[in-house]
Design an enzyme around this catalytic site. Structure first.
Site: not given
Lengths: 189, 530
Positions: B111, B258, B147, B333, B82, B273, B174-175, B262, B307-308, B336, B260
């Site tokens: 393009d 981390h 994961w 943050t 998942h 926005s 790909s990314s 963001y 922090h993870h 924003k 990732e």
């Protein structure tokens, strides 16, 4: 003439720089491996400071307090699937910092074939690790066992008197692991 | 921001352009950014349901305490798959799809800069995802280690292990290719007069996201390659027997992981926005501070990873550093959040579906942000760690955060893509169902987490039963509500009220100066931006 055409050359410089950045970051991932080792050696995480034999010259020279007693606990563990019997001969010792002590662990190969094992040491609490000097230890080398062989393996250690004053108990733990096949084969056993 | 005087709307045909070829070849060989964007978005929508079905297996098993439907090992495969599908197969491709469709139109480019590479970055995706999904049918089953792929547990994966690694490699490739393409497009293809600080926020958030992708996806690739060589080639990066350390993997993984998070949320920030100013009928408040806030968040994301993993045993100084740096992220943050609020302040607000999703994003993402602050507190984290509180936290930022951002963007630009207005009533029904069910699903998980229910376990103590039942009901409601979303999209593609070129009430941006639906080729002649 479409605006998209003839632009590739204009983009080439930037593409090369971005691709180089991706390749460099792939390398950086691998660079984290030695960086992590250095970091652990500085901080003593995982009791990694004593992977090499220590010598008496490494003692800090802190004056010995003959009245101070430290309890050293010996712990042995094996991976749940590992075919070893493995235990310390003595479970705890009262030691005086600055004096040399000897003890031993016993290991037996429970299989009918030869095995090569490695003991991975760890000292806790972590801040004690750099003050626990192993002068001689079976963990420095790979240990080869014939089928069903069992024997004692020696440890010789000194607790540096510079051990922080609030510590009165240090645990030395070994995990005994079958050396990965490829590594063992590399040693031509 | 930018004022458009001349819109390059008329199609400029030369002997090279014959419109799209017919049939499957159009999609296989296309280099058109709109076609590729559409494929990304459709692919992401399909994967939303694949990954969503897996989460419903999880919620069905957790509906009541005790073992009900699936084997615990299959349950673990579901939690793992998942997450992998939703992160790499759904939300990231969805935002790349938005980038493909919108960035060239927003900056007045004909393009993407590298159209063939663009085709390739997309077509890697379905194959990589099929490779990953195929592991479900392999001996030993799909990956079941979470994961995060922590060794030594992940090394117990059966035949699926190398397929897991290679599919992560491919998805990452790909990314990275997509990111390179986006950066080159934004840096080199802007219309004359479109300076960097005149770009729409969505382009800015994607520019920074693309740099993050290039910086961290290779690190993940390196980490999983180390797993692969540890398993098959006798290296000992993470095996203590050979002098390695499994905790090292966690550092490598979260150095990627981390940034990732963001990568996932910044494009959603960009979409929000765009939408809030349109429906508040005011320009975005504090445009430049928004740009700097995104850049600050991106920078900080590289120095907070541990922090993870507060509980692995790290020096006090390390814990303090990562706690403080994590809390520091609350500042940009917060900038924003307050800017978005100020954008709406005294605006002439109307609540069309995209606006509804955006306002819900603002509100619910903030809840997820606050629970993130709670998790950043080291002593508290020791209790929250690996509990359902963590699950509640990251689902609040991912579902009503990133996913709502994507859904809002889809409603916002659907009329531009299809030339038809979507069914506003059904859109609003979809919104209210989603907004209510998402809270029914995830809010109770805060409570069971604080009370000590661990994550990734198929069974639980009976005192958690009521909240879990509520959560499961919410999950099924949310899942089936998304079928309505598909219906609205299909209905909108097939027909409906004709959309005007502007679609909304005087929205800002070059994409609203081209006809609806956007012609196959736009801005063959560069627009002039003042």
């Amino acid at each position: 003439m479409s605006r998209t055409q003839g632009n590739t050359r204009r983009h080439a410089g930037l593409i090369v720089r971005l691709a180089a950045m991706a390749v460099a970051m792939f390398g950086f991932g691998y660079l984290l491996v030695p960086l992590y080792d250095i970091f652990c050696e500085i901080t003593g995480i995982g009791g990694r400071v004593n992977d090499e034999p220590a010598s008496l010259a490494q003692l800090s020279g802190t004056p010995v307090d003959p009245d101070r007693r430290i309890t050293v606990e010996f712990v042995a563990s094996v991976n749940q699937q590992a075919p070893w019997e493995f235990r310390p001969n003595v479970v705890t010792m009262e030691v005086v910092p600055g004096e040399l002590y000897n003890t031993a662990y016993f290991a037996r190969n429970l299989t009918e074939r030869g095995l090569v094992g490695t003991a991975v040491p760890s000292v806790s609490p972590g801040e004690a690790a750099r003050h626990f000097l192993k002068i001689e230890c079976f963990c420095f080398t790979e240990q080869a066992f014939a089928a069903s062989e069992g024997r004692d393996m020696d440890v010789m250690f000194i607790v540096d008197p510079a051990l922080p004053a609030h510590l009165d108990r240090v645990t030395l733990s070994y995990t005994f692991i079958e050396t990965p096949r490829a590594a063992a084969a590399g040693n031509a056993r | 921001m930018s004022q458009t005087t001349h819109a390059g709307t008329h199609e400029h045909h030369d002997d090279h352009d014959h419109g799209p070829p017919k049939g499957i070849k159009r999609w296989l060989f296309t280099t058109n950014h709109k076609d590729i964007g559409t494929m990304y978005l459709v692919f992401a929508l399909i994967m939303l349901f694949v990954g969503g079905a897996m989460s419903l297996v999880i919620r069905a098993e957790l509906f009541q305490p005790g073992m009900q439907f699936v084997h615990p090992d299959f349950f673990n495969q579901m939690t793992t798959m998942h997450a992998l599908i939703m992160v790499f197969g759904m939300i990231m491709p969805a935002f790349v799809g938005f980038a493909n469709w919108m960035i060239p139109m927003m900056i007045g480019a004909p393009d993407m800069a590298l159209p063939r590479l663009n085709n390739w970055s997309f077509w890697i995706l379905p194959f990589a995802s099929l490779l990953l999904l195929s592991t479900l049918f392999m001996p030993g089953g799909a990956p079941a280690s979470g994961w995060t792929m922590y060794p030594p547990l992940v090394l117990q994966t059966g035949d699926a292990f190398p397929f897991l690694i290679f599919s992560v490699h491919l998805l990452g490739m790909s990314s990275i290719l997509g990111a390179i393409n986006i950066i080159v497009t934004i840096m080199n293809m802007r219309a004359p007069g479109m300076t960097l600080l005149k770009m729409p926020m969505f382009c800015w958030t994607w520019l920074i996201t693309a740099y993050l992708l290039i910086a961290v996806m290779p690190v993940l690739a390196g980490g999983v390659t180390m797993l692969l060589t540890d398993q098959y080639f006798g290296t000992s990066f993470f095996q203590i027997a050979g002098g390695g350390d499994p905790v090292l993997f966690q550092h490598i993984f979260w150095f990627f992981g981390h940034p990732e998070v963001y990568i996932i949320i910044l494009p959603a920030f960009g979409i929000i926005s765009q939408i809030l100013p349109t429906f508040s009928r005011k320009p975005l408040f504090g445009y430049e501070s928004m740009v700097y806030a995104v850049a600050a968040i991106a920078f900080l994301s590289f120095i907070v990873w541990a922090h993870h993993m507060f509980t692995v045993g790290m020096p006090l100084a390390g814990q303090l550093f990562f706690m403080m740096s994590t809390m520091l992220i609350a500042i940009p943050t917060g900038v924003k959040i307050f800017n978005w609020t100020a954008t709406m302040w005294r605006g002439s607000i109307s609540f069309e579906t995209p606006m509804l999703f955006s306002v819900a994003f603002l509100f619910l993402f903030t809840i997820g942000g606050f629970s993130g602050l709670m998790l950043a507190i080291v002593p508290a984290d020791f209790q929250y760690h690996d509990s359902y509180f963590v699950v509640a936290h990251f689902h609040y930022v991912l579902v009503p955060g990133a996913l709502f951002g994507a859904i809002a963007g889809a409603y916002y630009w659907l009329p531009k893509w299809t030339g038809h207005m979507y069914d506003e009533t059904l859109g609003k029904v979809h919104f209210w169902l989603s907004a209510i069910f998402v809270n029914i699903t995830f809010f109770p998980q805060h409570f069971v987490g604080l009370a000590g229910m661990p994550r990734r376990i198929p069974d639980y103590a009976t005192q958690f039963a009521d909240f879990n039942m509520i959560s499961s009901i919410g999950a099924f409601g949310f899942g089936f509500s998304q079928l309505l979303f598909v219906y609205v999209i299909i209905k909108c593609v097939k027909g409906g009220q004709k959309a005007t070129d502007q679609v909304w009430d005087n929205p800002e941006g070059l994409e609203w100066t081209v006809p609806s639906p956007a012609p196959y080729h736009t801005f063959d002649t560069a627009p002039v931006v003042k």
